[in-house]
Design a protein around this motif. Sequence first.
Motif, PDB file in Angstrom:
ATOM      1  N   LEU A 114      -5.252  10.770  23.758  1.00  0.00           N
ATOM      2  CA  LEU A 114      -5.653  10.103  22.519  1.00  0.00           C
ATOM      3  C   LEU A 114      -5.722   8.621  22.845  1.00  0.00           C
ATOM      4  CD1 LEU A 114      -3.443  12.034  19.999  1.00  0.00           C
ATOM      5  CD2 LEU A 114      -5.846  11.496  19.542  1.00  0.00           C
ATOM      6  N   SER A 115      -6.926   8.095  22.935  1.00  0.00           N
ATOM      7  CA  SER A 115      -7.112   6.715  23.365  1.00  0.00           C
ATOM      8  C   SER A 115      -7.434   5.828  22.161  1.00  0.00           C
ATOM      9  CB  SER A 115      -8.239   6.634  24.404  1.00  0.00           C
ATOM     10  OG  SER A 115      -8.435   5.303  24.837  1.00  0.00           O
ATOM     11  N   VAL A 116      -6.440   5.074  21.728  1.00  0.00           N
ATOM     12  CA  VAL A 116      -6.574   4.108  20.632  1.00  0.00           C
ATOM     13  C   VAL A 116      -7.250   4.764  19.421  1.00  0.00           C
ATOM     14  CG1 VAL A 116      -7.061   1.685  20.126  1.00  0.00           C
ATOM     15  CG2 VAL A 116      -6.995   2.441  22.497  1.00  0.00           C
ATOM     16  N   ALA A 117      -6.760   5.943  19.071  1.00  0.00           N
ATOM     17  CA  ALA A 117      -7.345   6.697  17.962  1.00  0.00           C
ATOM     18  C   ALA A 117      -6.301   7.161  16.952  1.00  0.00           C
ATOM     19  CB  ALA A 117      -8.093   7.918  18.501  1.00  0.00           C
ATOM     20  N   LEU A 118      -5.066   7.309  17.373  1.00  0.00           N
ATOM     21  CA  LEU A 118      -4.056   7.901  16.492  1.00  0.00           C
ATOM     22  C   LEU A 118      -3.779   7.040  15.272  1.00  0.00           C
ATOM     23  CD1 LEU A 118      -2.285  10.446  16.343  1.00  0.00           C
ATOM     24  CD2 LEU A 118      -0.471   9.140  17.468  1.00  0.00           C
ATOM     25  N   HIS A 119      -3.940   5.728  15.420  1.00  0.00           N
ATOM     26  CA  HIS A 119      -3.657   4.837  14.291  1.00  0.00           C
ATOM     27  C   HIS A 119      -4.660   4.980  13.151  1.00  0.00           C
ATOM     28  CE1 HIS A 119      -6.614   2.359  16.534  1.00  0.00           C
ATOM     29  NE2 HIS A 119      -6.934   1.922  15.330  1.00  0.00           N
ATOM     30  N   GLU A 120      -5.714   5.740  13.362  1.00  0.00           N
ATOM     31  CA  GLU A 120      -6.699   5.975  12.307  1.00  0.00           C
ATOM     32  C   GLU A 120      -6.186   6.962  11.240  1.00  0.00           C
ATOM     33  OE1 GLU A 120      -9.569   4.494  12.151  1.00  0.00           O
ATOM     34  OE2 GLU A 120      -9.981   3.731  14.159  1.00  0.00           O
ATOM     35  N   PHE A 121      -5.105   7.673  11.538  1.00  0.00           N
ATOM     36  CA  PHE A 121      -4.653   8.753  10.668  1.00  0.00           C
ATOM     37  C   PHE A 121      -3.444   8.328   9.833  1.00  0.00           C
ATOM     38  CE2 PHE A 121      -6.808  10.714  14.229  1.00  0.00           C
ATOM     39  CZ  PHE A 121      -7.564  11.721  13.642  1.00  0.00           C
ATOM     40  N   PRO A 122      -3.416   8.703   8.552  1.00  0.00           N
ATOM     41  CA  PRO A 122      -2.180   8.529   7.763  1.00  0.00           C
ATOM     42  C   PRO A 122      -1.044   9.344   8.372  1.00  0.00           C
ATOM     43  CG  PRO A 122      -4.067   9.043   6.345  1.00  0.00           C
ATOM     44  CD  PRO A 122      -4.522   9.276   7.766  1.00  0.00           C
ATOM     45  N   ARG A 123       0.161   9.055   7.973  1.00  0.00           N
ATOM     46  CA  ARG A 123       1.336   9.664   8.605  1.00  0.00           C
ATOM     47  C   ARG A 123       1.270  11.190   8.619  1.00  0.00           C
ATOM     48  NH1 ARG A 123       4.141   5.093   6.084  1.00  0.00           N
ATOM     49  NH2 ARG A 123       5.132   3.829   7.725  1.00  0.00           N
ATOM     50  N   ARG A 124       0.946  11.788   7.484  1.00  0.00           N
ATOM     51  CA  ARG A 124       0.926  13.252   7.420  1.00  0.00           C
ATOM     52  C   ARG A 124      -0.107  13.825   8.387  1.00  0.00           C
ATOM     53  NH1 ARG A 124      -2.014  17.080   4.645  1.00  0.00           N
ATOM     54  NH2 ARG A 124      -0.922  19.041   4.211  1.00  0.00           N
ATOM     55  N   GLU A 125      -1.312  13.268   8.385  1.00  0.00           N
ATOM     56  CA  GLU A 125      -2.364  13.754   9.270  1.00  0.00           C
ATOM     57  C   GLU A 125      -2.052  13.447  10.737  1.00  0.00           C
ATOM     58  OE1 GLU A 125      -2.846  12.316   6.396  1.00  0.00           O
ATOM     59  OE2 GLU A 125      -3.893  13.891   5.286  1.00  0.00           O
ATOM     60  N   ARG A 126      -1.368  12.315  10.952  1.00  0.00           N
ATOM     61  CA  ARG A 126      -0.966  11.981  12.324  1.00  0.00           C
ATOM     62  C   ARG A 126      -0.063  13.063  12.896  1.00  0.00           C
ATOM     63  NH1 ARG A 126       3.407   7.668  12.689  1.00  0.00           N
ATOM     64  NH2 ARG A 126       1.931   6.421  11.481  1.00  0.00           N
ATOM     65  N   ALA A 127       0.895  13.515  12.105  1.00  0.00           N
ATOM     66  CA  ALA A 127       1.784  14.589  12.551  1.00  0.00           C
ATOM     67  C   ALA A 127       0.997  15.865  12.826  1.00  0.00           C
ATOM     68  CB  ALA A 127       2.868  14.841  11.510  1.00  0.00           C
ATOM     69  N   MET A 128      -0.028  16.127  12.023  1.00  0.00           N
ATOM     70  CA  MET A 128      -0.860  17.308  12.245  1.00  0.00           C
ATOM     71  C   MET A 128      -1.626  17.198  13.551  1.00  0.00           C
ATOM     72  SD  MET A 128      -2.280  17.764   8.335  1.00  0.00           S
ATOM     73  CE  MET A 128      -3.405  19.111   8.760  1.00  0.00           C
ATOM     74  N   VAL A 129      -2.136  16.008  13.855  1.00  0.00           N
ATOM     75  CA  VAL A 129      -2.866  15.796  15.116  1.00  0.00           C
ATOM     76  C   VAL A 129      -1.951  16.049  16.309  1.00  0.00           C
ATOM     77  CG1 VAL A 129      -4.020  14.072  16.560  1.00  0.00           C
ATOM     78  CG2 VAL A 129      -4.522  14.177  14.108  1.00  0.00           C
TER      79      VAL A 129
END
Length: 215
Positions: A114-129
């Motif tokens: 994941l290259s400089v992409a995870l910060h695009e997601f809210p916390r809940r969706e980040r955990a899902m990713v």
Amino acid sequence: MSSFLRPLAYRYRWIYDAVTAVSSLSVGGVEKLRGLGLEALQPHLQTGAAVLDLCCGSGEAAAPWLAAGFAVTGLDVSPRALQLAATRHPMLQRVEGLAEAPPLRSGSFSAIQLSVALHEFPRRERAMVLSSALRLLQPGGWLVLADLHPAGPWLRLPQQIFCELFETDTATAMLEDDLPSELQQLGFTSVKQELLAGQALQRITAMRPIQTEQP
């Protein structure tokens, strides 16, 4: 919420490229930034191994993996980005889908980046990713992510200005969180965090546990 500059940067490629070039100077330039994942994981992998680039965009961060001889799949939700990736990187296998629920078989990949992409997601969706990444990795497979981290004193103000101009509140939220701890709570092991670019960038590697057979 985001500023009006953010959609412009995605609409007009020259703005996006210029922002990327400037923001990558502190790690040694664009090529260095896009090669951070390969640099960290190449010693752990066999050449030709299956690698997934989550949120691959137009494929720039997948390019170093392709050049190194890995079998790379890129997943992105944007058909336009995948069309551009097909033009720029024909060897990249492309899949359209959500990073939160990738339409891919479990245990398919030796490595995921994941290259400089995870910060695009809210916390809940980040955990899902991140949970999806754990599912898609083979036992003993590796995750590498490079993303924002609260900067040290020299870069704190430039980072704040950058986030105000080009990022959303999801980036600000991630700067408040402890990603290594989050990965451990999700089930990853061997979690290692490196702080780069005056602490403004973090590179984290983590492994899916090796599952042993029950006697």
